[in-house]
Design an enzyme around this catalytic site. Structure first.
Site, PDB file in Angstrom:
ATOM      1  CG  LEU A 153      -1.900  -1.124   1.382  1.00 29.65           C
ATOM      2  CD1 LEU A 153      -2.865  -0.822   2.526  1.00 29.65           C
ATOM      3  CD2 LEU A 153      -2.670  -1.420   0.107  1.00 29.65           C
TER       4      LEU A 153
ATOM      5  N   GLY B 283      -1.704   6.459  -2.441  1.00 34.05           N
ATOM      6  CA  GLY B 283      -2.809   6.350  -3.404  1.00 34.05           C
ATOM      7  C   GLY B 283      -3.906   5.444  -2.855  1.00 34.05           C
ATOM      8  CG  HIS B 284      -3.268   1.232  -2.189  1.00 35.90           C
ATOM      9  ND1 HIS B 284      -1.926   1.053  -2.413  1.00 35.90           N
ATOM     10  CD2 HIS B 284      -3.905   0.440  -3.082  1.00 35.90           C
ATOM     11  CE1 HIS B 284      -1.751   0.192  -3.393  1.00 35.90           C
ATOM     12  NE2 HIS B 284      -2.926  -0.204  -3.829  1.00 35.90           N
TER      13      HIS B 284
ATOM     14  CD  GLN C  33      -4.041  -8.584 -11.073  1.00 37.20           C
ATOM     15  OE1 GLN C  33      -5.045  -8.927 -10.453  1.00 37.20           O
ATOM     16  NE2 GLN C  33      -3.693  -7.309 -11.189  1.00 37.20           N
TER      17      GLN C  33
ATOM     18  N   GLY D 284      -8.699   3.115  -8.495  1.00 31.65           N
ATOM     19  CA  GLY D 284      -7.910   4.300  -8.826  1.00 31.65           C
ATOM     20  C   GLY D 284      -7.929   4.580 -10.322  1.00 31.65           C
TER      21      GLY D 284
ATOM     22  CD  GLN E 209      -7.331  -2.696 -12.066  1.00 28.01           C
ATOM     23  OE1 GLN E 209      -6.560  -3.628 -12.220  1.00 28.01           O
ATOM     24  NE2 GLN E 209      -7.302  -1.950 -10.981  1.00 28.01           N
TER      25      GLN E 209
ATOM     26  CB  VAL F 153      -2.402   9.898  -4.777  1.00 27.16           C
ATOM     27  CG1 VAL F 153      -1.503  10.656  -3.808  1.00 27.16           C
ATOM     28  CG2 VAL F 153      -3.829   9.857  -4.262  1.00 27.16           C
TER      29      VAL F 153
HETATM   30  O1  PAF Z   1      -5.370  -2.733  -9.094  1.00 24.25           O
HETATM   31  C1  PAF Z   1      -5.042  -3.736  -8.422  1.00 24.25           C
HETATM   32  O2  PAF Z   1      -4.337  -3.656  -7.411  1.00 24.25           O
HETATM   33  C2  PAF Z   1      -5.485  -5.098  -8.884  1.00 24.25           C
HETATM   34  O3  PAF Z   1      -5.516  -5.186 -10.272  1.00 24.25           O
HETATM   35  C3  PAF Z   1      -6.837  -5.541  -8.286  1.00 24.25           C
HETATM   36  C4  PAF Z   1      -7.969  -4.623  -8.735  1.00 24.25           C
HETATM   37  C5  PAF Z   1      -6.738  -5.533  -6.774  1.00 24.25           C
HETATM   38  C6  PAF Z   1      -7.177  -6.962  -8.736  1.00 24.25           C
HETATM   39  O4  PAF Z   1      -6.216  -7.886  -8.336  1.00 24.25           O
END
Ligand code: PAF
Length: 251
Positions: A32, A35-36, A60, A145, A151, A174
């Site tokens: 984190l 931004g989070h 992913q 974000g 995404q 951010v």
């Molecule tokens: O943006 C991210 O951190 C990831 O792609 C997510 C949305 C948590 C999915 O694993």
């Protein structure tokens, strides 16, 4: 301190105990950064309860070395989330993929371009895990974000197409004082590369068109994966040392 849950059975009990309160959800892969925090603050302001997931989603990552290198910093993450979060879901890959990823969500248009063209299968993995997490968390609102704009658009599109009962809330990027978008990957840059990274958003913003931006980035020493203008936004991905950065700016 937030309650941390690692098994899905325990999680389902936690979630039932939250009825009938409103739930805001911030899905993350950990590592984190501020931004989070801004997503969590927004979720905190708009909901009775805030749930965050931390799951480094293997499906992913098209590059196994990238998955291997992804920072895992649970203690620091819990510290940064602090009181902004009530519950943290940290599921295991085995529980998230009981089918071995036989079932997956595929979007057939936008996901083939930009990030999707450079990271085959990436968005199948993202959409599949986001759908699973939304089904587990059953949030009223989920926060994403704008830095990961492609995404965000795909998640919003999936929620509409599959009629998911959730509001997808976009949150502004951010940036550090020099303009670089906050990202977990920034911490892999050497100090010298981190200093050069500020040219990326500046060139995206100042160039006359996408082609000129790509050329200017190459001249500044970036490897350019793509720069594309789409719906009033310029999106780009570059490589600096062996770190891949993405960003986008409003035109
Ligand atoms: O943006 C991210 O951190 C990831 O792609 C997510 C949305 C948590 C999915 O694993």
């Amino acid at each position: 301190m937030a309650r941390v849950t690692t098994t899905l059975d325990a999680w389902r009990r936690e979630r039932r105990a939250m009825e009938p309160l409103s739930v805001g959800f911030v899905p993350t892969m950990g590592a984190l950064h501020p931004g989070h925090r801004s997503l969590l603050e927004r979720a905190r302001a708009e909901n009775d309860r805030v749930v965050m997931s931390i799951f480094v989603n293997p499906t992913q990552f098209n590059d196994p070395a990238d998955l291997e290198r992804y920072p895992r910093t649970l203690e620091a993450d819990l510290e940064l989330a602090g009181d902004l979060v009530d519950h943290v879901l940290v599921p295991s890959p085995a529980e998230m993929y009981p089918d071995g990823y036989a079932y997956r969500v595929t979007e057939n248009a936008l996901s083939a371009s930009m990030e999707g063209a450079h990271r085959p299968g990436h968005f199948d993995g993202v959409l599949t895990v986001v759908l699973k997490l939304l089904n587990l968390v059953r949030p009223h609102r989920a926060y994403f974000g704008e830095k990961d704009r492609q995404q965000l658009e795909l998640v919003r599109g999936m929620a509409g197409a599959l009629m998911l009962p959730v509001e997808i809330v976009p949150c502004p990027t951010v940036r550090d004082p020099d303009g670089v978008a906050q990202s977990s990957r920034n911490r892999r840059l050497s100090p010298e590369a981190r200093a050069r990274a500020s040219a990326f958003p500046r060139i995206l913003r100042e160039s006359a068109d996408a082609k000129a931006a790509a050329a200017a980035l190459e001249r500044s020493g970036f490897g350019v994966d793509y720069v594309q203008d789409r719906g009033g936004v310029r999106l780009g991905a570059v490589r600096l040392e062996d770190v891949r950065l993405i960003d986008n700016v409003r035109l």
